[in-house]
Design a protein around this motif. Structure first.
Motif, PDB file in Angstrom:
ATOM      1  N   LEU B 192       5.211   7.739  13.646  1.00 13.50           N
ATOM      2  CA  LEU B 192       4.390   7.819  12.426  1.00 13.50           C
ATOM      3  C   LEU B 192       4.915   6.854  11.378  1.00 13.50           C
ATOM      4  N   ALA B 193       6.238   6.819  11.265  1.00 11.25           N
ATOM      5  CA  ALA B 193       6.833   5.915  10.282  1.00 11.25           C
ATOM      6  C   ALA B 193       6.548   4.465  10.624  1.00 11.25           C
ATOM      7  N   VAL B 194       6.532   4.157  11.934  1.00  9.88           N
ATOM      8  CA  VAL B 194       6.233   2.780  12.335  1.00  9.88           C
ATOM      9  C   VAL B 194       4.790   2.439  12.007  1.00  9.88           C
ATOM     10  N   GLY B 195       3.881   3.414  12.218  1.00  9.50           N
ATOM     11  CA  GLY B 195       2.488   3.183  11.843  1.00  9.50           C
ATOM     12  C   GLY B 195       2.358   2.902  10.359  1.00  9.50           C
ATOM     13  N   LEU B 196       3.079   3.728   9.578  1.00 10.92           N
ATOM     14  CA  LEU B 196       3.059   3.539   8.134  1.00 10.92           C
ATOM     15  C   LEU B 196       3.610   2.164   7.766  1.00 10.92           C
ATOM     16  N   LEU B 197       4.647   1.769   8.512  1.00  9.64           N
ATOM     17  CA  LEU B 197       5.260   0.477   8.245  1.00  9.64           C
ATOM     18  C   LEU B 197       4.284  -0.666   8.496  1.00  9.64           C
ATOM     19  N   LEU B 198       3.482  -0.537   9.577  1.00 15.59           N
ATOM     20  CA  LEU B 198       2.498  -1.577   9.881  1.00 15.59           C
ATOM     21  C   LEU B 198       1.481  -1.696   8.757  1.00 15.59           C
ATOM     22  N   LEU B 199       0.972  -0.520   8.327  1.00 14.65           N
ATOM     23  CA  LEU B 199      -0.005  -0.545   7.245  1.00 14.65           C
ATOM     24  C   LEU B 199       0.594  -1.125   5.973  1.00 14.65           C
ATOM     25  N   LEU B 200       1.842  -0.726   5.729  1.00 15.88           N
ATOM     26  CA  LEU B 200       2.513  -1.202   4.529  1.00 15.88           C
ATOM     27  C   LEU B 200       2.692  -2.709   4.552  1.00 15.88           C
ATOM     28  N   THR B 201       3.006  -3.229   5.742  1.00 16.60           N
ATOM     29  CA  THR B 201       3.206  -4.677   5.825  1.00 16.60           C
ATOM     30  C   THR B 201       1.916  -5.417   5.554  1.00 16.60           C
ATOM     31  N   ILE B 202       0.819  -4.890   6.106  1.00 15.94           N
ATOM     32  CA  ILE B 202      -0.478  -5.513   5.839  1.00 15.94           C
ATOM     33  C   ILE B 202      -0.774  -5.465   4.343  1.00 15.94           C
ATOM     34  N   LEU B 203      -0.472  -4.296   3.744  1.00 10.78           N
ATOM     35  CA  LEU B 203      -0.691  -4.160   2.301  1.00 10.78           C
ATOM     36  C   LEU B 203       0.142  -5.169   1.534  1.00 10.78           C
ATOM     37  N   GLU B 204       1.383  -5.335   1.976  1.00  7.38           N
ATOM     38  CA  GLU B 204       2.269  -6.229   1.249  1.00  7.38           C
ATOM     39  C   GLU B 204       1.798  -7.669   1.300  1.00  7.38           C
ATOM     40  N   VAL B 205       1.270  -8.061   2.456  1.00  2.00           N
ATOM     41  CA  VAL B 205       0.745  -9.429   2.558  1.00  2.00           C
ATOM     42  C   VAL B 205      -0.409  -9.605   1.590  1.00  2.00           C
ATOM     43  N   ALA B 206      -1.280  -8.574   1.557  1.00  2.00           N
ATOM     44  CA  ALA B 206      -2.410  -8.644   0.633  1.00  2.00           C
ATOM     45  C   ALA B 206      -1.935  -8.670  -0.807  1.00  2.00           C
ATOM     46  N   VAL B 207      -0.979  -7.787  -1.126  1.00  2.00           N
ATOM     47  CA  VAL B 207      -0.498  -7.706  -2.506  1.00  2.00           C
ATOM     48  C   VAL B 207       0.133  -9.017  -2.918  1.00  2.00           C
ATOM     49  N   ALA B 208       0.865  -9.623  -2.006  1.00  2.00           N
ATOM     50  CA  ALA B 208       1.526 -10.887  -2.328  1.00  2.00           C
ATOM     51  C   ALA B 208       0.506 -11.912  -2.789  1.00  2.00           C
ATOM     52  N   MET B 209      -0.602 -11.971  -2.049  1.00  2.00           N
ATOM     53  CA  MET B 209      -1.598 -12.974  -2.417  1.00  2.00           C
ATOM     54  C   MET B 209      -2.386 -12.570  -3.646  1.00  2.00           C
ATOM     55  N   ILE B 210      -2.674 -11.270  -3.715  1.00  2.00           N
ATOM     56  CA  ILE B 210      -3.505 -10.821  -4.836  1.00  2.00           C
ATOM     57  C   ILE B 210      -2.768 -10.953  -6.151  1.00  2.00           C
ATOM     58  N   GLN B 211      -1.482 -10.625  -6.144  1.00  2.00           N
ATOM     59  CA  GLN B 211      -0.737 -10.673  -7.395  1.00  2.00           C
ATOM     60  C   GLN B 211      -0.670 -12.076  -7.953  1.00  2.00           C
ATOM     61  N   ALA B 212      -0.501 -13.045  -7.058  1.00  2.00           N
ATOM     62  CA  ALA B 212      -0.486 -14.431  -7.534  1.00  2.00           C
ATOM     63  C   ALA B 212      -1.832 -14.760  -8.152  1.00  2.00           C
ATOM     64  N   TYR B 213      -2.893 -14.317  -7.478  1.00  3.61           N
ATOM     65  CA  TYR B 213      -4.233 -14.607  -7.952  1.00  3.61           C
ATOM     66  C   TYR B 213      -4.487 -13.958  -9.298  1.00  3.61           C
ATOM     67  N   VAL B 214      -4.042 -12.719  -9.441  1.00  2.00           N
ATOM     68  CA  VAL B 214      -4.279 -12.000 -10.693  1.00  2.00           C
ATOM     69  C   VAL B 214      -3.566 -12.688 -11.846  1.00  2.00           C
ATOM     70  N   PHE B 215      -2.338 -13.119 -11.564  1.00  2.00           N
ATOM     71  CA  PHE B 215      -1.567 -13.804 -12.602  1.00  2.00           C
ATOM     72  C   PHE B 215      -2.333 -15.003 -13.131  1.00  2.00           C
TER      73      PHE B 215
END
Lengths: 89, 227
Positions: B192-215
């Motif tokens: 379960l934790a690994v599943g969460l980790l996968l989702l989190l990593t996808i989120l992090e990639v998105a956040v990385a790009m979105i945050q730059a864009y928002v700035f």
């Protein structure tokens, strides 16, 4: 095959014999300009071989990133070695 | 184990050299400059397309005078996106998790928009402090509130970027250490934790790009008000 005799200093590193290594190193240009130009030459060699090609793939970028990861690991080793679960393996 | 959580954000040094300088130069190496020929390689074409479409979208609401900011906004966007996404690779250091760096981006650029606004049309710039149609008794309070919101913008820009990236990295480290320690004893919990980790990593990639864009988007907004 008999190659034309070339001065040791101008040979490429892979063609220098082990015994001639000292002479080769002594003759290279270690001034800041020389170092910068060697870095630039290396960069352009990599760029023209892997990236500036008609059908470049992900390999060119992937190798760069893999090198970056290993370099970061080497730099961070002194921090990371404290995260071991056992002190002696 | 709890003490080590923030160790990943320490500015790394190697034999006394600050490595943040090298981490900051990493984006420069990844973007080749266009060749003089009429057709560039795939990477240069991709890069040109991305920057072109981004600038077209960002600068469309800004009038012609503000278009001189195009180079700055494009550079900022590319730099931030590269720094954020490179930081998601294992063992790398993300300079944008340092508040000092983000404030160094946010404060001068925001201040530049404000000063430009006050120099070019001071009445117009001051007029932004009072929204249209407010009832008269509310005017003094509202001006104070709007001034505070103006002054807090650089802080918000910097802290938003820092907090998002730091939180993401921390979560990844926490969940991955939980998954790893649970791997042998409670395998279901670990999966379960690994599943969460996968989702989190996808989120992090998105956040990385979105945050730059928002700035960059917010900065362009502040520019639009003031130019």
């Amino acid at each position: 095959m008999a190659d034309r005799p070339v001065p040791v200093v101008e040979k490429r590193l892979m063609d220098v014999k082990l015994g001639e290594l000292g002479t080769w190193m002594g003759g290279r240009d270690f001034t800041p300009n020389g170092l910068l130009s060697s870095v630039r030459r290396g960069y352009e060699r990599y760029y023209n071989k892997y990236i500036n090609v008609k059908k470049g793939g992900i390999g060119g970028l992937a190798m760069l990133l893999a090198g970056y990861i290993t370099l970061s690991y080497v730099w961070e080793y002194n921090h990371i070695k404290h995260d071991r679960w056992r002190k002696y393996h | 184990m709890t003490m080590n959580l923030f160790n990943q954000f320490l500015s790394p040094t190697f034999l006394g050299l600050p490595l943040i300088a090298i981490a900051l130069m990493a984006p420069c190496l990844l973007y080749p400059s266009p060749a003089p020929g009429w057709q560039s390689n795939r990477w240069t074409t991709l890069q040109n397309w991305f920057i072109g479409s981004f600038i077209k979208q960002t600068l469309s609401p800004i009038n012609t005078k503000g278009h001189s900011w195009a180079l700055l906004l494009a550079t900022l966007m590319v730099f931030l996106i590269t720094l954020n996404t490179l930081g998601l690779l294992p063992y790398t250091f993300t300079p944008t998790t340092q508040l000092s760096l983000n404030m160094a981006f946010a404060v001068p650029l925001w201040l530049a928009t404000v000063i430009m606004g006050f120099r070019n049309s001071p009445t117009h710039a001051l007029g932004h402090l009072l929204p249209e149609g407010t009832p008269t008794p509310l005017v003094p309070i509202l001006i104070i509130i709007e001034s505070i919101s103006l002054l807090i913008r650089p802080l918000a820009l910097g802290v938003r970027l820092t907090a998002n990236l730091t939180a993401g990295h921390l979560l990844i480290q926490l969940v991955s250490s939980a998954a790893f320690s649970l791997l042998l004893s409670q395998t279901t919990a670990a999966s379960l934790a690994v599943g969460l980790l996968l989702l989190l990593t996808i989120l992090e990639v998105a956040v990385a790009m979105i945050q730059a864009y928002v700035f960059v988007l917010l900065l362009s907004l502040y520019l639009q008000e003031n130019v």
